[in-house]
Design a protein around this motif. Structure first.
Motif, mmCIF file in Angstrom:
data_model
loop_
_atom_site.group_PDB
_atom_site.id
_atom_site.type_symbol
_atom_site.label_atom_id
_atom_site.label_comp_id
_atom_site.label_asym_id
_atom_site.label_seq_id
_atom_site.Cartn_x
_atom_site.Cartn_y
_atom_site.Cartn_z
ATOM 1 N N VAL A 171 0.809 -1.161 0.113
ATOM 2 C CA VAL A 171 0.081 -0.098 0.173
ATOM 3 C C VAL A 171 1.002 1.056 0.036
ATOM 4 N N ALA A 194 5.945 -5.616 8.935
ATOM 5 C CA ALA A 194 4.520 -5.315 9.469
ATOM 6 C C ALA A 194 3.610 -5.407 8.188
ATOM 7 N N LEU A 195 4.181 -4.614 6.872
ATOM 8 C CA LEU A 195 2.997 -4.604 5.954
ATOM 9 C C LEU A 195 2.574 -5.751 4.954
ATOM 10 N N HIS A 196 3.511 -7.081 5.466
ATOM 11 C CA HIS A 196 3.097 -8.429 4.638
ATOM 12 C C HIS A 196 2.984 -8.067 3.168
ATOM 13 N N MET A 207 -4.084 -12.385 -2.875
ATOM 14 C CA MET A 207 -4.049 -11.247 -3.548
ATOM 15 C C MET A 207 -3.014 -11.559 -4.833
ATOM 16 N N LEU B 86 -3.043 -7.945 9.974
ATOM 17 C CA LEU B 86 -1.536 -8.260 9.924
ATOM 18 C C LEU B 86 -0.787 -8.140 11.445
ATOM 19 N N PHE B 88 -0.547 -5.624 12.921
ATOM 20 C CA PHE B 88 0.287 -4.296 12.909
ATOM 21 C C PHE B 88 0.476 -3.583 14.255
ATOM 22 N N ALA B 165 -5.073 5.979 2.846
ATOM 23 C CA ALA B 165 -4.876 4.400 2.912
ATOM 24 C C ALA B 165 -4.911 4.252 4.492
ATOM 25 N N ILE B 167 -2.681 2.370 6.328
ATOM 26 C CA ILE B 167 -1.524 1.774 6.442
ATOM 27 C C ILE B 167 -1.416 0.452 7.167
ATOM 28 N N GLN B 168 -2.075 0.515 8.478
ATOM 29 C CA GLN B 168 -1.944 -0.772 9.504
ATOM 30 C C GLN B 168 -2.755 -1.901 8.916
ATOM 31 N N GLY B 170 -2.284 -2.523 5.479
ATOM 32 C CA GLY B 170 -1.414 -2.982 4.323
ATOM 33 C C GLY B 170 -2.427 -3.197 3.241
ATOM 34 N N MET B 171 -2.267 -4.085 2.162
ATOM 35 C CA MET B 171 -2.656 -4.488 1.026
ATOM 36 C C MET B 171 -4.123 -4.431 1.110
ATOM 37 N N PHE B 172 -4.741 -4.984 2.280
ATOM 38 C CA PHE B 172 -6.288 -5.262 2.388
ATOM 39 C C PHE B 172 -6.745 -3.671 2.283
ATOM 40 N N SER B 173 -6.092 -2.592 2.629
ATOM 41 C CA SER B 173 -6.464 -1.272 2.665
ATOM 42 C C SER B 173 -6.212 -0.997 0.916
ATOM 43 N N LEU B 174 -5.221 -1.221 0.278
ATOM 44 C CA LEU B 174 -5.150 -0.695 -1.044
ATOM 45 C C LEU B 174 -6.248 -1.518 -2.094
ATOM 46 N N MET B 175 -6.503 -2.752 -1.594
ATOM 47 C CA MET B 175 -7.399 -3.238 -2.462
ATOM 48 C C MET B 175 -8.924 -2.894 -2.378
#
Ligand code: ZN
Lengths: 261, 283
Positions: A171, A194-196, A207, B86, B88, B165, B167-168, B170-175
């Protein structure tokens, strides 16, 4: 075990192949098409049409550049709105001529600067996301190095997302995350974990569909595996009608971060 | 390296949810002139700074009360709670604080409502919940609202506020950017209206997705609207920013929003838009 930080270092290593390397080996008859027809041509994105095992495909790549001079001219692979609009134009042509789209991603993110904002960086990315969601030809996106933020996602709304073993997708860059969350860019190592953000992390949560071995650095071998996989997968995806393809693409993203109710 | 945290079932309700603590706060600060005002002086009005006219931050629930016809709002999807998928560092504590600050479980409220008698689906993002940061719950609730509106042939009105986003997550936010874009597209393909009202600040992943995907994009005066925030641009690029950079007035001039609408005209303009575009129902 390889740590996430080590993967990020590998993804950034000097001498690691950039998009051009893969394009030279995967596609024949490639003709680059320049410009967004609105503002200009963004060298951070290379787009055009070529052949993959004989079949016409649209190729769109974020290119970081190899030499210092080229890196500067390509803005280190960070695109401006005109780059995303060039990509969009090529995707619409792909749809018109019923050929699949292959995107190659390697970027530290969308460019942040006054000009990019004035020309609508957010709007350009948003439009790509919406158009890609409805594009009626197959899209496969391959992450070959780094991919951060909406700047990577703007070419990442695909039917299949594939990643090389040491590619990362996040992200935000680890430095960016560290400076926002901990107010300390020096904590990037912790942020990587932490960001995986590794290919293996993304495969585990659905994903990414595939992770390709980097064959101990033999990238010709990587290209050959990638070429075969792309050719096979595009045949499979092309068998789906437009409705099924876009329904499945939406469902792919629809499931991410949803709740099981 | 398979991380078990990624498979955590998203059902764990967070401890420590509390009722609105913020409503008890006696003052509100104007983002523009930094004036501190007694909350009582602006409550029940259009919530603008009496000194400089800038719209003041409005909690999602009070905005809904202010905007919609009395008793018309039926909230949907109330059960969603953020999941620390995550693990986080510090995120669980941050969520507890955000819930305390906002009095809401997450960063957006969704529902069905009427504005001046016109039915619509409505989402309002919550500035007091980590500044409307987009996590999976925000994306999921907005997606579900668009899906409901598509099914019921209703127009969508969306009030955005976001620092970007989460950030905590991660990609679940971006998606969530891709997911919401898919839902907006499906709603649009049915010939239904989506009007967005961008409030201060609307930035990052929200600008680069559903905020900029509306058929009609309105903005409140002086709102910060952009992909990358001004401080980041100044710090990383060492670029001097032009006056009024990324404010609504600047974005209007650059061609990225349709109209700037002050608070006291919003209800009227939104109801006009709803009437001008019909109720949908064409499909
Ligand atoms: Zn003021």
């Amino acid at each position: 075990m390889t740590t996430a930080y080590e993967r990020v270092q590998a993804a950034r290593r000097k001498g690691r192949p950039t998009a051009d390397y893969y394009m030279q080996r995967l596609f024949t008859d490639f003709l680059e098409m320049h410009g967004d027809r609105r503002y200009g041509d963004d060298p951070a994105i290379v787009a055009g049409v070529g052949r993959l095992t004989g079949r016409p495909v649209t190729v769109i790549a974020l290119e970081k550049g190899v030499t210092t001079e080229e890196k500067i001219s390509r803005n280190f692979g960070s695109a401006h709105p005109e780059g995303y609009r060039k990509a969009l134009r090529q995707m619409k042509l792909a749809e018109k001529f019923r050929r699949p789209v292959v995107c190659i991603i390697d970027t530290a993110g969308a460019f942040c600067g006054v000009g990019a904002e004035e020309r609508g960086q957010g709007q350009a990315i948003a439009e790509n996301l919406m158009v890609m969601m409805g594009l009626t030809v197959p899209i496969i996106t391959v992450f070959i190095g780094e991919g951060y933020s909406g700047g990577a996602l703007a070419l990442g709304v695909a039917d299949r997302v594939w990643m090389l073993e040491n590619a990362v997708y996040s992200v935000i860059s680890p430095e960016g995350a560290a400076s926002i969350v901990w107010k300390d860019a020096g904590k990037a190592t912790e942020a990587c974990e932490a960001l995986h953000m590794t290919a293996q992390d993304l495969l585990a949560c659905g994903m990414a569909e595939r992770v390709f071995s980097e064959e101990d650095g033999d990238f010709d071998k990587v290209c050959s595996a990638l070429g075969t996989a792309l050719a096979d997968e595009l045949v499979a995806l092309s068998a789906l009608d437009a409705e099924t393809l876009t329904v499945k693409r939406y469902a792919r993203f629809r499931a991410m971060g949803g709740e099981e109710t | 390296m398979i991380n078990k945290a990624l498979f955590k079932k998203p059902n764990n309700r967070l401890e420590g949810e509390q009722e609105a603590a913020r409503d008890a706060e006696p003052t509100v600060v104007c983002a523009e002139c930094k004036d501190t005002l007694p909350r009582a002086a602006v409550a029940g009005t259009d919530f603008v700074c009496p000194r400089c006219g800038t719209p003041l931050a409005m909690g999602a629930r009070e905005r809904i009360r202010w905007l919609t016809d009395e008793g018309s709002f039926q909230e949907t999807e109330t059960g969603h709670r953020a999941v620390d998928r995550l693990g986080f560092p510090g995120y669980a504590e941050k969520l507890v604080k955000a819930q305390r600050d906002s009095g809401e479980p997450e960063g957006v409220l969704t529902g069905l409502a009427a504005v001046d008698g016109e039915p619509c689906a409505l989402f309002v993002m919550e500035p007091y919940f980590i500044m409307g940061s987009m996590g999976a719950v925000v994306g999921e609730k907005i997606t579900r609202l668009f899906e409901l509106a598509t099914q019921e042939c209703l127009p969508v009105i969306g009030y955005t506020v976001s620092g970007g986003a989460r950030i905590q997550e991660g990609m679940f936010s971006l998606m969530q950017m891709a997911k919401t874009s898919g839902a907006v597209l499906r709603h649009s393909e049915k010939g239904l209206l989506y009007a967005a009202v961008l409030t201060h600040p609307t930035t990052g992943g929200v600008v680069a997705s559903f905020a900029m995907e509306a058929d009609v994009i309105l903005a409140e005066p002086k709102a910060q609207i952009g992909f990358t925030g001004p401080r980041v641009i100044e710090q990383t690029m060492r670029q001097k920013l032009p006056p009024g950079f990324q404010r609504s007035e600047f974005m209007l001039q650059k061609g990225f929003i349709d109209r700037i609408v002050p608070r006291n005209a919003q209800k009227k303009e939104l109801s006009m838009l709803l009437k001008l575009h019909g109720r949908g129902g064409r499909a």
